[in-house]
Write a protein that holds these residues in place. Structure first.
Motif, PDB file in Angstrom:
ATOM      1  N   VAL A 145       0.861  -1.176   0.000  1.00  0.00           N
ATOM      2  CA  VAL A 145       0.000   0.000   0.000  1.00  0.00           C
ATOM      3  C   VAL A 145       0.901   1.231   0.000  1.00  0.00           C
ATOM      4  N   GLN A 169      -8.797  -3.859   6.795  1.00  0.00           N
ATOM      5  CA  GLN A 169      -7.820  -2.800   7.022  1.00  0.00           C
ATOM      6  C   GLN A 169      -7.038  -2.492   5.752  1.00  0.00           C
ATOM      7  N   LYS A 194      -7.070   1.189   4.001  1.00  0.00           N
ATOM      8  CA  LYS A 194      -5.810   1.897   3.768  1.00  0.00           C
ATOM      9  C   LYS A 194      -5.623   2.221   2.290  1.00  0.00           C
ATOM     10  N   SER A 247      -8.080   4.981   1.311  1.00  0.00           N
ATOM     11  CA  SER A 247      -7.698   6.275   1.888  1.00  0.00           C
ATOM     12  C   SER A 247      -6.595   6.944   1.081  1.00  0.00           C
ATOM     13  N   ARG A 248      -5.846   6.135   0.324  1.00  0.00           N
ATOM     14  CA  ARG A 248      -4.796   6.668  -0.555  1.00  0.00           C
ATOM     15  C   ARG A 248      -5.300   6.849  -1.988  1.00  0.00           C
ATOM     16  N   SER A 294      -9.503  10.394  -1.770  1.00  0.00           N
ATOM     17  CA  SER A 294      -8.610  10.617  -0.636  1.00  0.00           C
ATOM     18  C   SER A 294      -8.764  12.050  -0.142  1.00  0.00           C
ATOM     19  N   TYR A 348      -5.325  12.070   5.333  1.00  0.00           N
ATOM     20  CA  TYR A 348      -5.301  10.680   4.860  1.00  0.00           C
ATOM     21  C   TYR A 348      -5.327   9.668   5.999  1.00  0.00           C
ATOM     22  N   SER A 349      -4.480   9.873   7.009  1.00  0.00           N
ATOM     23  CA  SER A 349      -4.535   9.007   8.182  1.00  0.00           C
ATOM     24  C   SER A 349      -3.860   9.702   9.347  1.00  0.00           C
ATOM     25  N   ASN A 405      -4.345   5.179  14.007  1.00  0.00           N
ATOM     26  CA  ASN A 405      -5.121   4.067  13.441  1.00  0.00           C
ATOM     27  C   ASN A 405      -6.419   4.535  12.806  1.00  0.00           C
ATOM     28  N   TYR A 430      -8.178   6.330   9.460  1.00  0.00           N
ATOM     29  CA  TYR A 430      -7.972   6.589   8.034  1.00  0.00           C
ATOM     30  C   TYR A 430      -9.198   7.302   7.470  1.00  0.00           C
ATOM     31  N   LEU A 473      -9.587   1.738  12.938  1.00  0.00           N
ATOM     32  CA  LEU A 473      -9.263   0.334  12.750  1.00  0.00           C
ATOM     33  C   LEU A 473      -9.108  -0.386  14.086  1.00  0.00           C
TER      34      LEU A 473
END
Length: 478
Positions: free
Chosen positions: A301, A336, A340, A343-344, A387, A391-392, A395, A397, A412
């Protein structure tokens, strides 16, 4: 099939855990065809797809194709009773065609599980590097529909057509994986010379007539897939060493081994393919340019969003193709990964390898059932999202709804399940414009306050702990 010793399987299982490093292209050239642009735009909204590596190799449980490649790499090792000599091993490997009989093949079962889990598109290996065609090609007899293959007598023997039709009926986008190199073709690995590595074993410039035969073979096989298998949305081309020499990136180790110009005339192939399949997305992996419509990081990722369409392909187990007693990721790990990746700004293409009997391991169905329960509640923060900075954070996102004033914060779970604190601090832009915060799956609105740059949300005691929950989604409405 001949009996294989337990030691052989144990050695093979150890081998397939070793993965080849895949390097993503460093630049991106957007497509100019409006139909391709629109298809790509629609594809980016889907977020979650199914990948399937399947072929005769599943009978041995070996890493797909690579054990017949004469390179001294971890994933190319020949173990067990056939590995004493290279030629003996290849002969036994190719003889797997005569025992391949996946009588439990039922693509509708796969469709039901994938659809329930929230997957929206499928990519299937119509032909891997070993050259065994999982479709009814007219270009070779090394195929699943050959009389040499026991499954050819089955009315569903053209498995590519059956898979595409079954998934298309449930509105999945259809992707055809196709290997550009073909290690069975005498016009790629010419028997006059021994193969030395993954590349063509002769200089195409010295033997242009032989290379032209291979180009024609490739063109004709792709033409069949574009003509006889209904609507195809993605042509997913693997084997990036088959490429024009001027596109080689000498900073990438495996590309340093490409000695010859292996140009198969992608312009001609894609021109034909898009005439038959208007708007076709083409993914010429690692070959930067007009025929790599999205990039494909593998088993990873990216740490930050990319500035172009992309998809990461990741295995549910440890290997791409079927391995007995493979170790499958938990539902929590899968969710998860999906969160992730999204989120990107990317898509997740999750791979499951069907077994020699034509079905998935029961564990794969179990995992997708768990993912299904989570997606039924939280999917709105996944599909059609983009996105959004930061972004994060820790834990948590973030994604942003494309067509609504909403941000989704995915909290998460850790290895012991989800347990939220009494308050959760969220990082959101335009924090003073927030109108409401809710948790997907819960009815009540949540109390919140602004503390500096944080949106601090109070979590009621009743929903703080949920051991079975894979991740919680907080929806921030503006």
């Amino acid at each position: 099939m001949k009996k294989i010793s337990a030691l052989f399987l144990m050695l093979v299982n150890a081998t397939v855990l070793l993965a080849q490093q895949h390097n993503m292209s460093k630049t991106y050239q957007p497509p100019t065809d409006p139909l391709v642009q629109q298809k790509l735009h629609n594809w980016q909204d889907l977020k979650f797809g199914l990948f399937m590596h399947w072929g005769t190799y599943s009978q041995w449980g070996v890493v797909e194709s690579w054990s017949i490649c004469p390179e001294d790499e971890g994933w190319t090792q020949r173990k067990g009773p056939y590995g004493a000599t290279y030629n003996g091993y290849v002969k036994a490997y190719e003889n797997l065609q005569t025992t391949f009989n996946p009588t439990k093949f039922n693509p509708e079962k796969w469709v039901a599980a994938a659809k329930s889990a929230g997957m929206k598109y499928v990519v299937f290996t119509t032909k891997h590097h070993d050259g065994f065609s999982m479709f009814d090609t007219k270009q070779t007899d090394y195929k699943i529909t050959s009389a040499k293959t026991p499954f050819s007598s089955n009315p569903r023997s053209n498995v590519t057509k059956e898979i595409f039709n079954a998934f298309r009926k449930e509105n999945f986008l259809i992707g055809a994986y196709f290997s550009k190199p073909d290690w069975h073709s005498e016009d790629y690995w010419w028997p006059y010379f021994p193969p030395k590595d993954r590349n063509v074993n002769y200089d195409p410039a010295m033997h242009p007539e032989k290379w032209q035969k291979f180009k024609d073979f490739t063109y004709n096989q792709i033409g069949e897939l574009m003509t006889d298998y209904g609507k195809v949305d993605i042509l997913w081309l693997d084997g990036g060493w088959v490429r024009p020499k001027n596109t080689i990136d000498t900073t990438v180790d495996w590309q340093k081994g490409i000695k010859f110009n292996q140009d198969i005339d992608m312009a001609k192939i894609v021109g034909m393919a898009r005439t038959k399949q208007p708007g076709l997305i083409v993914v010429d992996r690692t070959v930067t340019g007009e025929f790599e419509n999205y990039t494909t990081p593998e088993q990873e990722v990216p740490a930050a969003p990319l500035d172009h369409p992309w998809e990461t392909c990741i295995t549910m187990g440890d290997s791409w193709s079927y391995v007995p007693n493979d170790h499958y990721k938990s539902a929590s790990q899968i969710v998860q990964l999906l969160v992730k990746v999204v989120s990107r700004g990317g898509n997740l293409l999750l791979n499951i390898g069907p077994g020699p009997d034509g079905d998935w391991d029961p564990v794969a169905y179990s995992r997708l059932k768990e993912v299904s329960a989570w997606m039924g509640i939280n999917g709105e923060g996944i599909y059609g999202s983009t996105s959004v900075a930061p972004y994060s954070s820790g834990n948590i996102y973030y994604t942003k709804a494309k067509n609504a004033n909403a941000i989704y914060a995915f909290v998460l779970a850790d290895k012991d399940g989800l347990k939220l604190d009494k308050t959760v601090a969220l990082k959101v832009n335009n924090i003073k414009a927030v109108k409401k915060v809710t948790m997907l799956g819960a009815k009540q609105s949540l109390k919140y306050k602004l503390t500096g740059d944080d949106l601090v949300v109070t979590i009621p005691t009743a929903i703080q702990a949920n051991p079975g929950q894979l991740a919680a989604t907080l929806k921030i409405t503006y």
